[in-house]
Scaffold this active site. Structure first.
Site, short mmCIF file in Angstrom:
data_model
loop_
_atom_site.label_atom_id
_atom_site.label_comp_id
_atom_site.label_asym_id
_atom_site.label_seq_id
_atom_site.Cartn_x
_atom_site.Cartn_y
_atom_site.Cartn_z
N ASN A 178 5.89 -52.46 -12.30
CA ASN A 178 5.48 -51.79 -13.23
C ASN A 178 4.45 -52.22 -14.55
O ASN A 178 4.73 -53.18 -14.75
CB ASN A 178 6.21 -50.94 -14.34
CG ASN A 178 6.51 -50.05 -15.34
OD1 ASN A 178 5.78 -49.12 -14.70
ND2 ASN A 178 6.30 -50.77 -17.09
N ASP B 179 1.73 -42.14 -23.43
CA ASP B 179 1.42 -42.00 -24.40
C ASP B 179 -0.15 -41.68 -25.01
O ASP B 179 -1.18 -43.04 -24.39
CB ASP B 179 1.91 -43.36 -26.00
CG ASP B 179 1.84 -44.21 -25.83
OD1 ASP B 179 1.39 -45.00 -25.34
OD2 ASP B 179 3.00 -45.16 -26.19
N GLU C 209 5.33 -44.81 -19.16
CA GLU C 209 5.26 -45.10 -20.50
C GLU C 209 4.13 -43.93 -21.26
O GLU C 209 3.29 -44.76 -21.96
CB GLU C 209 5.26 -47.15 -20.93
CG GLU C 209 5.97 -47.92 -20.33
CD GLU C 209 6.06 -49.20 -20.83
OE1 GLU C 209 5.25 -49.16 -21.32
OE2 GLU C 209 6.70 -49.82 -20.00
N HIS D 115 -0.50 -46.38 -21.64
CA HIS D 115 -0.80 -46.07 -22.66
C HIS D 115 -2.42 -45.84 -22.92
O HIS D 115 -2.96 -46.93 -22.98
CB HIS D 115 -0.24 -47.81 -22.92
CG HIS D 115 0.85 -47.84 -23.51
ND1 HIS D 115 1.93 -47.15 -24.31
CD2 HIS D 115 1.94 -48.58 -22.80
CE1 HIS D 115 3.22 -48.07 -23.51
NE2 HIS D 115 3.63 -48.68 -22.85
N GLU E 270 4.72 -56.25 -15.72
CA GLU E 270 3.20 -56.20 -16.44
C GLU E 270 3.00 -57.75 -15.61
O GLU E 270 2.98 -58.99 -16.81
CB GLU E 270 3.39 -56.65 -18.11
CG GLU E 270 3.63 -54.78 -18.12
CD GLU E 270 4.15 -55.23 -19.71
OE1 GLU E 270 3.70 -56.17 -20.89
OE2 GLU E 270 3.27 -53.93 -21.05
O1 G2I Z 1 4.94 -52.17 -26.41
C1 G2I Z 1 4.14 -51.34 -25.91
C2 G2I Z 1 5.00 -51.26 -24.51
C3 G2I Z 1 4.29 -52.23 -23.32
N1 G2I Z 1 4.89 -52.09 -22.23
C4 G2I Z 1 6.61 -52.58 -22.02
C5 G2I Z 1 7.41 -52.07 -23.07
O2 G2I Z 1 8.19 -52.62 -23.30
C6 G2I Z 1 6.66 -52.00 -24.17
O3 G2I Z 1 7.33 -51.23 -25.64
C7 G2I Z 1 7.31 -51.75 -26.60
C8 G2I Z 1 8.68 -51.28 -27.31
O4 G2I Z 1 7.84 -49.79 -27.39
C9 G2I Z 1 7.99 -51.96 -29.08
O5 G2I Z 1 9.19 -51.22 -29.62
O6 G2I Z 1 7.52 -53.28 -26.49
C10 G2I Z 1 7.61 -54.15 -28.01
C11 G2I Z 1 7.71 -55.36 -27.88
O7 G2I Z 1 6.67 -56.20 -26.49
C12 G2I Z 1 9.03 -53.27 -28.51
O8 G2I Z 1 8.50 -53.96 -29.73
C13 G2I Z 1 9.09 -54.72 -30.75
C14 G2I Z 1 8.66 -55.11 -31.77
O9 G2I Z 1 7.06 -55.77 -31.69
C15 G2I Z 1 10.17 -56.46 -32.61
O10 G2I Z 1 9.17 -56.66 -34.21
C16 G2I Z 1 10.97 -56.00 -32.71
O11 G2I Z 1 12.20 -56.67 -32.63
O12 G2I Z 1 10.29 -53.98 -30.85
C17 G2I Z 1 11.01 -55.32 -31.14
C18 G2I Z 1 13.19 -54.85 -30.96
O13 G2I Z 1 12.82 -53.92 -31.42
#
Ligand code: G2I
Length: 480
Positions: A205, A271, A269, A241, A164
């Site tokens: 990515n 969805d 990724e 996304h 990103e």
């Molecule tokens: O945001 C969706 C994705 C966008 N592209 C990059 C990916 O790395 C990203 O993945 C998401 C995860 O699926 C989430 O699970 O990235 C988020 C963070 O930017 C992740 O969320 C975070 C929560 O917001 C936090 O509160 C939590 O502490 O996950 C953290 C770990 O569980």
């Protein structure tokens, strides 16, 4: 002449296995209604691509795990290889969460997409508030990339090296890296990753780059320039996304123009979110949208695979970030395949019929249907979150016996007015105040001293007491 993909497919282990399995199915007539379709991973392999999913450590040990292992041939750790997890304090590494995903992958014969080495988000505080000089920041970056790629050398097939880096208008994002190091941090990260693990394919990515447009153009220009400079970039990841009904019409052409620069492309990724609750029309539109995305990838010979960003709607990131939206994945909140699942399967060359539930609750199990909890009884914990008219209950059922329970039925009595509306990890039925929960196909065994978790949403009126007694396969359990 064989394309690389046709060749991969012709010689690929899974592809060959699929052909053999198909031949066997033709030779022996299997009743079609319950003939198991090959999983997505095998169908994808036969097309020369992979089908992957994101998985967090807690999902891997929960209801998503068995589905991920069965259906997907590639896994991306949802959070476990990000900087804040891996290097929570400077120079101190926490590999266990990422290693747990690698172990899961190896146990299920899956490959791993490493995600990610450099990103503006999920950075530890010591890094974002360290006020490092440019030189020091550069060496911190190179050390992190080197150490992480070295740790996972030979275990990660693709790395999202830089994640990103773009603004929506195609200029570089003004983040810690760019602001202090300029855009050369990108080339430097790729070079360090290659040196650490020459066998991994190295990816750039980003999101909102699926169709042509300013952001995609920015990425295209960067990839072109990196290639011209001889920077070791192997692939470009398109996160995808997406929003219901908005798959860009230029998706395939856009993938192709990147491929023409001499890199692989992947959907990393995927969805497709909608307003919730879903309904039949939206789920059908979503199925059509998933078909379009799979076809875009299959239409480009250098598109190597597709990863969905999670198994089930129950644990997707979407509702937390886009309130009122969700239902974006292939399996619903109850871990049942959606029309989108069938659409992906069909697009990958599988059958068009609706998948029967993983195991219909009425199917007699092969092992004794309901073994009593061997000797030691059972214990139920019943956690409740309630509001004015509704509640959510999360139950943990513990087998205190010394033998596994194979196939379980938990019964209890509700108070008048308590009515279940939706359940997960179990089938819950209700007749008046009598409630029954039975296992799904993937969680029918409760190991000796093991537990199983399930839950439900329900309405209540009057009062909302906790049930006072539960039986597991006819044996009374303690309640807390
Ligand atoms: O945001 C969706 C994705 C966008 N592209 C990059 C990916 O790395 C990203 O993945 C998401 C995860 O699926 C989430 O699970 O990235 C988020 C963070 O930017 C992740 O969320 C975070 C929560 O917001 C936090 O509160 C939590 O502490 O996950 C953290 C770990 O569980």
């Amino acid at each position: 002449m064989f394309s690389k993909r046709a060749l991969r497919s012709a010689i690929g282990g899974s592809g060959a296995a699929l052909l053999a399995a198909t031949a066997a199915l033709i030779a022996v007539t299997v009743p079609s209604a319950h003939a198991a379709d090959p999983p997505l991973r095998d169908l994808a392999a036969a097309k020369g691509v992979y089908m992957g999913t994101a998985l967090t450590a807690s999902e891997a040990t929960g209801a998503s795990g068995p589905i991920a292992g069965a259906q997907f041939g590639m896994v991306t750790p949802g959070n476990e290889m990000k900087w804040d997890t891996v290097e929570p304090s400077r120079g101190t590494y926490n590999w266990a969460p990422g290693d747990s995903i690698v172990n899961f992958a190896q146990a299920h014969n899956m490959q791993v997409r490493g995600h990610n080495l450099v990103w503006h988000s999920q950075l530890p505080n010591w890094l974002t508030s360290g006020s490092f000089s440019n030189t020091e920041l550069h060496s911190i970056l190179i050390k992190h990339v080197t150490d992480e790629a070295t740790h996972y050398k030979g275990k990660v097939v693709h790395w999202d090296v830089v994640n990103e880096p773009f603004n929506e208008d195609g200029t570089f994002r003004q983040d810690l890296w760019y602001n202090q190091l300029g855009s050369s941090y990108i080339a430097d990260a790729f070079t360090a990753a290659r040196a650490a693990d020459p066998g991994a394919k190295l990816y750039l990515n980003d999101y909102n780059v699926e169709g042509t447009g300013p952001k995609s153009d920015g990425m295209y220009n960067l990839v072109k320039s990196l290639k011209q400079q001889g920077v070791p970039i192997d692939g470009v990841g398109f996160q995808a996304h997406l929003i219901l009904g908005q798959v860009p019409s230029t998706f395939k052409a856009n993938l192709q123009r990147f491929a023409d620069l001499g890199v692989d492309v992947a959907i990393t990724e995927l969805d497709i979110r909608m307003q919730t609750p879903s309904d039949a029309a939206r789920l059908q539109q979503q199925a059509n949208d998933y078909t379009s995305v799979v076809n875009a990838c299959l239409g480009v010979s250098r598109c190597v695979g597709i990863t969905v960003w999670g198994v089930s709607d129950a644990t997707s990131w979407i509702p937390g970030v886009f309130p009122g939206q969700g239902a974006a994945l292939l399996y619903d909140d109850n871990y049942q395949p959606k029309p989108a699942y069938t659409a992906v399967r069909t697009a990958l060359g599988g059958s068009t019929t609706t998948t029967p539930p993983t195991t219909p609750p009425t199917t007699p199990p092969t092992t004794p249907p309901t073994t009593p909890p061997g000797g030691g009884g059972c214990a139920v914990t019943y956690g409740v979150n309630q509001w004015n008219t509704g509640f959510t209950a999360n139950l943990t059922v513990k087998n205190n016996g010394s033998a596994p329970v194979n196939g379980w039925t938990l019964k209890w009595t509700f108070a008048p007015g308590q009515t279940v509306t939706q359940a997960w990890n179990a089938t819950v039925t209700q007749s008046g105040t009598a409630a029954t929960a039975t296992n799904l196909s993937y969680n029918g065994t409760i190991a000796a001293a093991g537990t199983v978790d399930f839950g439900f949403n329900a309405n209540w009126s009057g009062s909302n007491p906790k049930p006072t007694g539960f039986t597991l396969n006819g044996t009374a359990c303690t309640v807390s």
